[in-house]
Motif scaffolding. Structure first.
Motif, mmCIF file in Angstrom:
data_model
loop_
_atom_site.group_PDB
_atom_site.id
_atom_site.type_symbol
_atom_site.label_atom_id
_atom_site.label_comp_id
_atom_site.label_asym_id
_atom_site.label_seq_id
_atom_site.Cartn_x
_atom_site.Cartn_y
_atom_site.Cartn_z
ATOM 1 N N GLN A 4 0.791 -1.229 0.000
ATOM 2 C CA GLN A 4 0.000 0.000 0.000
ATOM 3 C C GLN A 4 0.824 1.279 0.000
ATOM 4 O O GLN A 4 0.536 2.207 -0.749
ATOM 5 N N PRO A 5 1.871 1.417 0.840
ATOM 6 C CA PRO A 5 2.632 2.674 0.842
ATOM 7 C C PRO A 5 3.315 2.921 -0.502
ATOM 8 O O PRO A 5 3.757 1.995 -1.180
ATOM 9 N N GLN A 6 3.431 4.191 -0.849
ATOM 10 C CA GLN A 6 4.104 4.580 -2.082
ATOM 11 C C GLN A 6 5.227 5.558 -1.755
ATOM 12 O O GLN A 6 5.051 6.492 -0.979
ATOM 13 N N SER A 10 0.475 6.832 2.176
ATOM 14 C CA SER A 10 -0.401 5.670 2.153
ATOM 15 C C SER A 10 -1.751 6.011 2.749
ATOM 16 O O SER A 10 -1.866 6.254 3.957
ATOM 17 N N ASN A 11 -2.793 6.089 1.909
ATOM 18 C CA ASN A 11 -4.178 6.220 2.368
ATOM 19 C C ASN A 11 -4.380 7.321 3.406
ATOM 20 O O ASN A 11 -4.845 7.076 4.522
ATOM 21 N N GLY A 12 -4.005 8.541 3.051
ATOM 22 C CA GLY A 12 -4.206 9.671 3.951
ATOM 23 C C GLY A 12 -3.099 9.871 4.965
ATOM 24 O O GLY A 12 -3.178 10.794 5.782
ATOM 25 N N GLN A 20 6.654 -2.662 6.261
ATOM 26 C CA GLN A 20 5.518 -1.747 6.360
ATOM 27 C C GLN A 20 4.506 -2.284 7.370
ATOM 28 O O GLN A 20 3.995 -3.387 7.229
ATOM 29 N N TYR A 21 4.226 -1.476 8.402
ATOM 30 C CA TYR A 21 3.355 -1.903 9.489
ATOM 31 C C TYR A 21 2.454 -0.759 9.940
ATOM 32 O O TYR A 21 2.864 0.409 9.937
ATOM 33 N N MET A 44 1.512 4.781 10.533
ATOM 34 C CA MET A 44 2.253 3.652 9.982
ATOM 35 C C MET A 44 3.739 3.862 10.198
ATOM 36 O O MET A 44 4.198 4.996 10.351
ATOM 37 N N ILE A 45 4.468 2.761 10.177
ATOM 38 C CA ILE A 45 5.923 2.812 10.179
ATOM 39 C C ILE A 45 6.420 1.953 9.024
ATOM 40 O O ILE A 45 5.940 0.832 8.832
ATOM 41 N N VAL A 46 7.309 2.501 8.218
ATOM 42 C CA VAL A 46 7.921 1.736 7.132
ATOM 43 C C VAL A 46 9.431 1.853 7.287
ATOM 44 O O VAL A 46 9.934 2.708 8.019
ATOM 45 N N THR A 47 10.146 0.980 6.613
ATOM 46 C CA THR A 47 11.598 1.125 6.550
ATOM 47 C C THR A 47 12.011 1.223 5.095
ATOM 48 O O THR A 47 11.438 0.554 4.229
#
Length: 213
Positions: A118-120, A152-154, A174-175, A183-186
């Motif tokens: 989902q994240p971009q 990601s989604n707002g 991505q969590y 959210m947290i991504v790496t």
């Protein structure tokens, strides 16, 4: 004990090398997302150093509250104080550190894994330059300086910086954070171009876009 995500280094057929001014780690770094403390509203993570030195991993946390738009990443120092010297020592025996980490992890709620990508990741700016290598006096390599943002989604991160030696950044983890609209991504990238080359990984927090304005 706590789980440690396996870190995969990028292997080249030729050895890429960095400039004499670049602060190398001698190996890769990877992020372990530990979980969320609901009571204290803290998201904990570890940075592991795969350089053969054997230093303790670095503990960080994000502290959430009702007023913080994009809380900073806080570096924990108290766990690294050597009881004999009373100074910060990352090379001391890990027994006491592991005991303290177990106490922290036992009170954490697992993060919620996000599936389906989902994240971009959006590159806002990219600058390249040729930098001298430290290994061969007359050779250079291309350095890529990125400014990027993840959405990601707002949800969105604030602009982030990365210096890489390949022209790509990738979302590695991505969590979602329990009870938080966050959210947290790496982000993983080729950041240490010595020997066979090594990846670095950075945490990036996503918060509601309306809170960032």
């Amino acid at each position: 004990m706590y789980l440690k995500r396996a870190f995969q280094a990028i292997i080249f057929s030729q050895c890429l090398i960095t400039s004499s001014s670049f602060a190398t780690t001698g190996g890769g770094q990877n992020i372990e997302l530990l979980g969320f403390d609901k009571k204290e509203k803290k998201l904990f993570l570890l940075r592991h150093f795969e350089d053969g030195r054997g230093r303790l991993p670095q503990l960080y946390y994000y502290k959430f509250d009702n007023t913080s738009k994009a809380p900073p990443l806080i570096e924990v120092k108290s766990l690294y104080i050597n009881p004999k010297t009373h100074k910060i020592d990352y090379d001391q025996d890990s027994k006491r550190f592991d005991q303290e980490m177990d106490k922290i992890i036992n009170r954490l709620t697992p993060l919620i894994k996000v599936e389906n990508g989902q994240p971009q990741l959006h590159i806002l700016r990219q600058r390249t330059q040729e930098v001298p290598s430290w290994h061969e006096e007359n050779e250079t390599l291309t350095e890529y300086n990125f400014t990027y943002q993840v959405e990601s989604n707002g949800l969105s991160s604030i602009p982030q910086q990365a210096t890489a030696y390949l022209p790509e950044l990738n979302i590695a983890q991505q969590y979602r954070i329990p009870t938080q609209n966050k959210m947290i991504v790496t982000i993983e990238y080729f950041g240490v171009p010595i020997e066979t080359g090594y990846n670095l990984e950075d945490p990036v927090l996503l918060t509601p876009i309306k809170q960032m304005r």
